[in-house]
Design an enzyme around this catalytic site. Structure first.
Site, PDB file in Angstrom:
ATOM      1  N   SER A 139      28.779   2.710 -71.223  1.00  0.00           N
ATOM      2  CA  SER A 139      29.255   1.395 -71.635  1.00  0.00           C
ATOM      3  C   SER A 139      29.270   0.483 -70.424  1.00  0.00           C
ATOM      4  O   SER A 139      29.337   0.949 -69.279  1.00  0.00           O
ATOM      5  CB  SER A 139      30.679   1.519 -72.202  1.00  0.00           C
ATOM      6  OG  SER A 139      31.312   0.270 -72.330  1.00  0.00           O
ATOM      7  N   TYR A 152      39.204   5.018 -72.365  1.00  0.00           N
ATOM      8  CA  TYR A 152      37.819   4.749 -72.751  1.00  0.00           C
ATOM      9  C   TYR A 152      36.991   4.385 -71.528  1.00  0.00           C
ATOM     10  O   TYR A 152      35.895   4.916 -71.326  1.00  0.00           O
ATOM     11  CB  TYR A 152      37.771   3.622 -73.781  1.00  0.00           C
ATOM     12  CG  TYR A 152      36.373   3.304 -74.257  1.00  0.00           C
ATOM     13  CD1 TYR A 152      35.809   4.013 -75.306  1.00  0.00           C
ATOM     14  CD2 TYR A 152      35.604   2.309 -73.645  1.00  0.00           C
ATOM     15  CE1 TYR A 152      34.517   3.738 -75.745  1.00  0.00           C
ATOM     16  CE2 TYR A 152      34.321   2.034 -74.070  1.00  0.00           C
ATOM     17  CZ  TYR A 152      33.787   2.740 -75.123  1.00  0.00           C
ATOM     18  OH  TYR A 152      32.505   2.483 -75.540  1.00  0.00           O
TER      19      TYR A 152
END
Length: 254
Positions: A139, A152
């Site tokens: 990401s 995350y």
């Protein structure tokens, strides 16, 4: 990675980026197997996309991964691409452990242990294929942190470094490691994200990512233009400004 003629397993792809990528890759002449936990979603995908095979798998469960891997390889012995798509994102408050510990453990299990276990289940087979690829999914938040999603962010940073490391180890094999680095994309990863004006439309992301795969078959990282703001802040020397901008503009973005 070649763009057609592959047999591709994408666990965690019953919705969002995974499903859109599965549909697009199938349309480009690949055999695609979608994996997910919910059988009703798998049944719907099979009905709506007859060319796509489906397998039930829970990537947070080591036994489920082992069982699904055996099923996939029995049905598709020519499998040569694994996309470790499954992932979850949680908003956390780290002021007290009851506000974050269970969430953090779940995120790390799914986002880090899941891909590790998936690669472990398929890596020996992939090394027997003349042209194999493992696509990991990190990401933009692997490189610039979003304040509300600490676990995350950390999980995706781990995936980035895992990708870098195993690429070095597997350099003497036929297996390539390609890291897909999405920005914020309009999916249901977080509540409201599918309608966020700060997130990239899903179809635009998949179209650009697949085109990069087509035009850059030897790429190690697949980066659409939208993610480069987050990816290269430190290299550009404006990291602090990137962190400030990210956290001021979009509390639900990636």
């Amino acid at each position: 990675m070649k763009i057609s003629g592959n047999t591709i397993f994408i666990p965690g792809s019953t919705s969002g980026i995974g499903l859109a990528l599965a549909v697009e890759l199938n349309a480009r002449g690949n055999t695609v197997i979608v994996g997910g936990r919910r059988t009703e979603l798998l049944d719907r995908i099979a009905a709506e996309h007859p060319g796509i095979d489906t397998v039930r798998i829970d990537t947070a469960d080591a036994a489920s991964i082992e069982s699904a891997a055996k099923e996939v390889l029995a049905r598709h012995p020519d499998l040569n691409v694994l996309v470790t798509m499954a992932g979850i994102m949680r908003v956390e408050d780290w002021h007290s452990p009851e506000s974050f510990l269970a969430s953090a453990e779940s995120v790390i299990t799914t986002n880090v242990l899941g891909p590790i276990r998936l690669i472990a289940a398929f890596i020996e087979h992939l090394q027997t294929r003349p042209d194999a690829t493992v696509v990991t999914v990190s990401s933009g938040l692997a490189f610039t942190p979003l304040k509300v999603t600490p676990s995350y962010n950390a999980s995706k940073a781990a995936i980035h470094m895992l990708s870098e490391s195993i690429r070095l180890q597997l350099a003497d094999t036929t297996v390539k490691i390609v890291e897909l680095e999405p920005p914020s994309v309009r999916t249901s990863l977080l509540p409201g994200q599918e309608n966020s004006e700060h997130a990239m439309p899903l179809d635009e992301f998949v179209a650009e990512a697949v085109e990069l795969l087509r035009t850059q078959p030897d790429a190690k990282e697949i980066q659409v233009e939208r993610v480069k703001f987050l990816r290269y802040g430190e290299a550009r020397g404006d990291y602090n400004q990137v962190v400030e901008t990210l956290n001021a503009s979009d509390p639900h973005g990636r």
